[in-house]
Design a protein around this motif. Structure first.
Motif, PDB file in Angstrom:
ATOM      1  N   VAL A  78      79.862  35.978 -24.885  1.00 34.07           N
ATOM      2  CA  VAL A  78      80.043  34.521 -24.805  1.00 34.07           C
ATOM      3  C   VAL A  78      81.471  34.063 -25.072  1.00 34.07           C
ATOM      4  O   VAL A  78      81.779  32.885 -24.897  1.00 34.07           O
ATOM      5  N   ALA A  79      82.356  34.956 -25.494  1.00 32.09           N
ATOM      6  CA  ALA A  79      83.718  34.519 -25.843  1.00 32.09           C
ATOM      7  C   ALA A  79      84.715  35.644 -25.613  1.00 32.09           C
ATOM      8  O   ALA A  79      84.345  36.792 -25.344  1.00 32.09           O
ATOM      9  N   ARG A  83      77.093  40.568 -28.534  1.00 27.43           N
ATOM     10  CA  ARG A  83      76.760  39.219 -28.091  1.00 27.43           C
ATOM     11  C   ARG A  83      77.999  38.323 -28.121  1.00 27.43           C
ATOM     12  O   ARG A  83      78.204  37.506 -27.206  1.00 27.43           O
ATOM     13  N   GLY A  84      78.811  38.470 -29.139  1.00 35.94           N
ATOM     14  CA  GLY A  84      80.041  37.702 -29.205  1.00 35.94           C
ATOM     15  C   GLY A  84      80.938  37.971 -28.014  1.00 35.94           C
ATOM     16  O   GLY A  84      81.531  37.047 -27.437  1.00 35.94           O
ATOM     17  N   GLY A  86      83.989  28.297 -25.058  1.00 33.64           N
ATOM     18  CA  GLY A  86      83.568  29.564 -25.659  1.00 33.64           C
ATOM     19  C   GLY A  86      84.228  29.850 -26.986  1.00 33.64           C
ATOM     20  O   GLY A  86      83.838  30.795 -27.665  1.00 33.64           O
ATOM     21  N   SER A 105      84.345  28.084 -29.908  1.00 34.22           N
ATOM     22  CA  SER A 105      83.517  27.861 -31.097  1.00 34.22           C
ATOM     23  C   SER A 105      82.405  28.884 -31.191  1.00 34.22           C
ATOM     24  O   SER A 105      82.061  29.353 -32.288  1.00 34.22           O
ATOM     25  N   SER A 106      81.828  29.277 -30.061  1.00 35.16           N
ATOM     26  CA  SER A 106      80.786  30.309 -30.082  1.00 35.16           C
ATOM     27  C   SER A 106      81.361  31.621 -30.582  1.00 35.16           C
ATOM     28  O   SER A 106      80.729  32.340 -31.358  1.00 35.16           O
ATOM     29  N   LEU A 117      81.671  31.547 -34.370  1.00 38.60           N
ATOM     30  CA  LEU A 117      80.388  31.714 -35.055  1.00 38.60           C
ATOM     31  C   LEU A 117      79.907  33.164 -35.012  1.00 38.60           C
ATOM     32  O   LEU A 117      79.476  33.716 -36.023  1.00 38.60           O
ATOM     33  N   TRP A 118      79.990  33.768 -33.818  1.00 36.76           N
ATOM     34  CA  TRP A 118      79.563  35.163 -33.722  1.00 36.76           C
ATOM     35  C   TRP A 118      80.518  36.074 -34.484  1.00 36.76           C
ATOM     36  O   TRP A 118      80.110  37.088 -35.063  1.00 36.76           O
TER      37      TRP A 118
END
Length: 290
Positions: free
Chosen positions: A88-89, A84-85, A149, A151-152, A155-156
């Motif tokens: 998004v990034a 998932r990380g 992307g 900061s996402s 977090l991931w």
């Protein structure tokens, strides 16, 4: 740490960086890709694992079964968070944050729960490894984490790092205390992931086929390389490498990833990234002699 154990962990780092590059390229497939490469790993490593089981490599008990189940669940969470990380990034954000967070938490857990006492040189090596990872990922600019992307990805990456620390401790306990063969432990963990993800794939087979269009070569590559990377680390632990040293040492994969990006992907590598590689290398040397 013996020279042989050091070689095992360094080789694992090279393989780890390689399969993460493949996984990033298939990020759009999400959980379906996780199922595909995990299923591939189960098939590829079944003869080895089953032969070891037949040779008595597992002394079955409630503790062993519980360890295998917990390992499978934590590994599943790790795989899904990582994939998932990557959706998004950028790889350069998610991967270093995950690999930097994992060893820090793993060392703390090893000290608190396993009673390991890293030497002063080992502590210096850990700090250098984490610092080198930070330089490689940010290239000296914290603003790298504020881009779209970014900061996402942080977090991931943090979530993935926490799960890395968790499965490192669980699996180290399985190998070092319960005596489970590394190949067997990893194979059962993969099997648990396949079983847990199977209902998701069966719910919409057409969507799964579409998600994997053109990505099966990548899944096969990850399926073959990912278990091998982790098995080498577990084997190093099995022959006496301290967890508080092996866990951060394998993070030299970030240096390997930077070099692969420069040579194969033609990424621009500036002075900060080279400096990060140098700091990381110093940390690796310090940890190897700790």
């Amino acid at each position: 740490m013996s020279c042989f154990a050091l070689v095992l962990v360094v080789l694992a780092a090279v393989i780890h960086a390689s399969w993460n590059l493949l996984s990033k390229r298939a990020a759009s497939a999400g959980p379906t890709f996780v199922f595909a490469y995990t299923f591939t790993a189960c098939l590829a490593y079944a003869p080895w694992a089953l032969w070891l089981i037949a040779q008595g490599a597992v002394a079955w008990s409630a503790s062993v079964v519980g360890c295998l189940l917990i390992s499978g669940i934590v590994h599943l969470g790790y795989s899904l968070c990582l994939q998932r990380g990557y959706q998004v990034a950028d790889l350069s954000v998610v991967y270093p944050v995950a690999r930097g967070t994992g060893p820090l938490l793993a060392v703390l857990a090893a000290i608190v729960f396993l009673g390991e006492q890293p030497s002063l040189r080992g502590v210096f090596g850990l700090i250098a490894v984490v610092g080198g990872i930070a330089l490689i990922s940010t290239q000296g600019r914290l603003a790298a984490f504020r881009k779209p992307g970014g900061s996402s990805g942080v977090l991931w990456g943090l979530a993935t790092g926490g799960l890395i620390a968790s499965y490192t401790v669980v699996d180290a306990y399985g190998v070092m205390t319960l005596g489970i063969a590394p190949v067997v432990l990893d194979w059962f963990a993969n099997g648990a992931r396949v079983v847990l993800l199977a209902p998701l794939i069966a719910a919409n087979p057409r969507r799964a086929r579409e998600a994997m269009a053109g990505k099966w070569p990548l899944a096969i590559g990850v399926g073959l390389l990912s278990p091998l990377s982790y098995i080498l680390v577990l084997a190093a632990l099995d022959i006496g490498a301290p967890l508080s040293i092996a866990a951060p040492l394998r993070e030299m994969s970030m240096m390997v990833g930077a070099l692969l990006g420069m040579v194969l992907l033609k990424e621009r590598v500036g002075a900060w990234r080279f400096g990060g590689c140098a700091v990381l290398l110093c940390g690796v040397v310090a940890l190897g002699g700790a």
